[in-house]
Design an enzyme around this catalytic site. Structure first.
Site, PDB file in Angstrom:
ATOM      1  CG  ASP A 335      -1.813   1.154   1.338  1.00  0.00           C
ATOM      2  OD1 ASP A 335      -2.682   1.302   0.454  1.00  0.00           O
ATOM      3  OD2 ASP A 335      -1.677   1.942   2.302  1.00  0.00           O
ATOM      4  CD  GLU A 372      -2.105   2.231  -3.537  1.00  0.00           C
ATOM      5  OE1 GLU A 372      -3.280   2.519  -3.837  1.00  0.00           O
ATOM      6  OE2 GLU A 372      -1.698   2.187  -2.363  1.00  0.00           O
TER       7      GLU A 372
END
Length: 685
Positions: A335, A372
């Protein structure tokens, strides 16, 4: 009590006792608190560590005889509270072990008590000593599926089975054990890997009042699985239940990828709670502003983990290796991974030490690493995230395919790139098309159903005045905002859903889609449902019957993508691998004349297998009118074209098995408004 040793960090179960070791720079005193149960309001024993005997460099340690696996414990650290120097010690606060492998949560856990002045012992999270040798992995082996043959299913552990329609035993709904009961469904769907939304222990109270942090992007530990996802109530039960899930997935040939959050923690900003890192070495674990009383926030969550500080680098690497070595997971999706590229002052750097550490570690050498590749402070690295082993969520694929399918003009050249693995973004040379993880929807944003049902977000139930969530959704409601009983609108939405699925599954790269999109799951227009632990977020299994044609369409797409229904050649290559390996010819409605005008909304291409034995023809018409596309010769395949996919047709004609696909002998094919068509030709068929 013995002096113990400074390694390994955490609680290590040894013959006759447990060794404790924790890093805490500038602490003047550290205590180990021992509890008999998670619900104890006070510790049964408090052990004060002697700086002369139990401190080596900045590591506090002790060996306590008579303890064993399952021992519940925590720390207290006393030192200066000088926020202007980045120091936030608070001897009243009970602290988790940064290396704790299990978290015990008291029934009265209170995040606010960890934020307010005063003792929070009665309501604090605690750690649990773990002996990893006690679990029998039997003959567990990772599937080791290459990216080129992978289809990733993003899912929430609890959300998969919490809905009453899941059919799972009520005692197991929302748990790791509940997911095990759904493995036959996942296998039948055809996916090869599940990507679990965060399962690191997280603070479910880190949310607006009256709501719950459902997604889990609020970690309190980088080692412990989330205890509330366990059906077992004993302190160590969550470990066995998670490992049972991984073992069961592997036996079914499925991989387990974890969505990991190393960019921030649940401790938030300067007014946040003291749960762990803040109370041990605040200025080391976090990026601070020039005014060290304030946190640098590159994550939008109040703080940013100082990932390239040497102690924190080791913590992250040790965490990843633990999940691979001891928990047998197959990969990680990072993330806001761009945070890992920031130095200790927050400046982007290349290469990043922690990124280099991760990709060069031998334990992590054969697992999936997915970035990401952006953060909340504007560092956007899609196509440039450092590291040869890393793949990336392709945000450009999401945005461009959404725009094209809804009918935005002038994107033909861009979409052609997206279909072929985004070579304009990933200029990486031979053998790297799967670097692009292709998706049009994920947990964050509209579901696939809502992408074709809403023009605007509707996040009022999040209690943030509808200010949260993306505004640039590139969605189209097909004429009516929200649910509609109009058959024409519903038919158009269904077609658009299939168009988006087809574009994702037929593109070079690694496809990913989120839980429930195969049944047109809706969040009623909420594009930021992080705080909705309710039917808004859960998988309503009745939708699989209501939208059985979409479910069937997804299953067939995956089967063909992975070459399960029609062997293409003796090399065992997938259809998508063939598109990458061979030259692709582009067309418009006229052969070899792609329409690249500013008003263009259609594209066609042909791709041939290495020996020319199979030819694929793909046409996308995002225009409001039907278009007649000239068809090329099938090439060396020398067979007839067969209509494999036509999203304008009703099920089961929208996608056909090879032996049922009708022959197309005409020299052109009418591609209906807003639809996708795929034809196949194969020698000998």
């Amino acid at each position: 009590m013995g002096p113990g040793r400074s390694y390994p960090l955490g609680a290590t179960v040894l013959p006759g006792g447990v060794n404790f070791a924790v890093y805490s720079r500038y602490a003047k005193q550290v205590e180990i608190l021992l509890f008999e149960s998670a619900s104890d309001k006070r510790p049964t024993q408090v052990i004060s560590l002697d700086p002369q005997r139990n401190l080596t460099y900045d590591y506090w340690h002790a060996y306590i005889p008579g303890l064993s696996a399952g021992q519940i414990y925590a720390f207290r650290a006393d030192g200066p509270f000088e926020p202007e120097r980045g120091l936030r010690f608070d001897r009243d606060k009970v602290l988790l072990d940064p290396y704790g492998k299990c978290v015990a949560r008291p029934p009265e856990y209170d995040r606010e008590a960890a934020r307010r002045p005063g003792d929070n012992c009665a309501t604090a999270l605690r750690s649990v000593a773990v002996d990893q040798r006690s679990y029998d992995w039997e003959d567990d082996e990772p599937p080791r599926i290459p990216f080129s043959k992978s289809v990733i299913y993003e899912m929430h552990v609890a959300g998969l089975t919490k809905h009453p329609s899941s059919g799972v035993d009520p005692a197991l709904r929302g748990t790791y054990a509940g997911v095990i009961e759904k493995i036959p469904y996942l296998k039948d769907l055809g996916i090869t890997a599940v990507e679990l939304l965060p399962v690191f222990a997280f603070d479910e109270q880190d949310s607006p009042p009256q709501l719950t942090n459902y997604w889990g992007y609020s970690p309190v530990s980088f080692f412990a699985p989330h205890p509330l996802f366990s059906s077992r109530k004993d302190p160590l039960g969550v470990l066995d239940e998670f490992r049972d899930l991984v073992k069961a997935m592997h036996r079914a040939g499925l991989e387990v990828i974890l969505d990991v959050v190393y960019n921030h923690t649940a401790e938030g900003g300067h007014d946040g709670p003291t749960l762990c890192f803040r109370g041990l070495a605040n200025g080391l674990y976090y990026h601070l502003q020039d005014n060290k009383a304030l946190y640098a926030d590159f994550t939008g969550c109040g703080n940013t983990v100082n990932a390239n500080q040497s102690v924190v680098r080791r913590l992250i690497l040790d965490s990843l290796c633990y999940w691979v070595r001891d928990m047998h997971v197959d990969g990680f999706r990072f993330d806001l991974a761009s945070v890992l590229s920031r130095d200790q002052k927050g400046t982007p750097m290349r290469p990043s030490p922690v990124v280099q550490d991760i990709q060069s570690d031998p334990v992590l050498s054969n697992i999936k690493l997915i970035a990401e590749a952006w953060d909340a402070a504007g560092l956007y690295q899609v196509g440039s995230f450092a590291g040869y082993q890393w793949k990336e969520w392709n945000g450009k694929f999401r945005d461009d395919i959404r725009s094209f399918v809804r009918g935005d003009p002038g994107l033909v050249t861009t979409v052609a790139f997206r279909l072929l693995g985004s070579p304009d973004v990933y200029q990486t040379g031979e053998g790297e098309p799967e670097r692009s993880v292709n998706f049009v929807t994920c947990h964050d944003g509209f579901t696939l159903n809502d992408l074709v049902s809403y023009n605007d977000k509707h996040n009022e139930v999040n209690l943030e005045g509808n200010r949260d969530g993306y505004n640039d959704n590139r969605s189209w409601n097909c004429g009516v905002e929200g649910p509609s009983d109009d058959p024409a609108i519903e038919s158009l939405r269904n077609r658009q859903v299939k168009n988006l699925l087809a574009a994702t599954m037929l593109s070079v790269g690694t496809p990913m889609f989120p839980m429930g999109d195969e049944g047109r799951r809706t969040q009623l227009g909420n594009n930021n449902a992080y705080s909705q632990d309710s039917e808004i977020s859960w998988f309503d299994w009745t939708l699989l019957d209501k939208h059985c044609d979409v479910h069937r369409f997804v299953r067939k797409l995956i089967a063909y993508r992975l070459n399960r229904e029609m062997p293409i050649d003796d090399q065992g290559l997938s259809l998508i691998e063939l598109m990458h390996r061979q030259q692709v010819h582009y067309h418009g409605v006229k052969l070899h004349q792609p329409d690249r005008s500013p008003a263009s909304r259609s594209l066609a291409l042909t791709a041939f297998s290495p020996g020319g034995h199979v030819t694929l023809y793909l046409a996308i018409n995002a225009f409001v009118e039907d278009l007649h596309f000239e068809l090329p010769e099938p090439g060396k395949a020398q067979g007839d074209w067969r209509r494999w996919i036509d999203t304008s047709l009703a099920s089961p004609h929208d996608i056909c098995s090879w032996h049922e696909a009708p022959v197309v002998r005409a020299q052109s094919y009418t591609v209906k408004s807003r639809s996708v068509v795929a034809l196949l030709a194969s020698a000998g068929h």
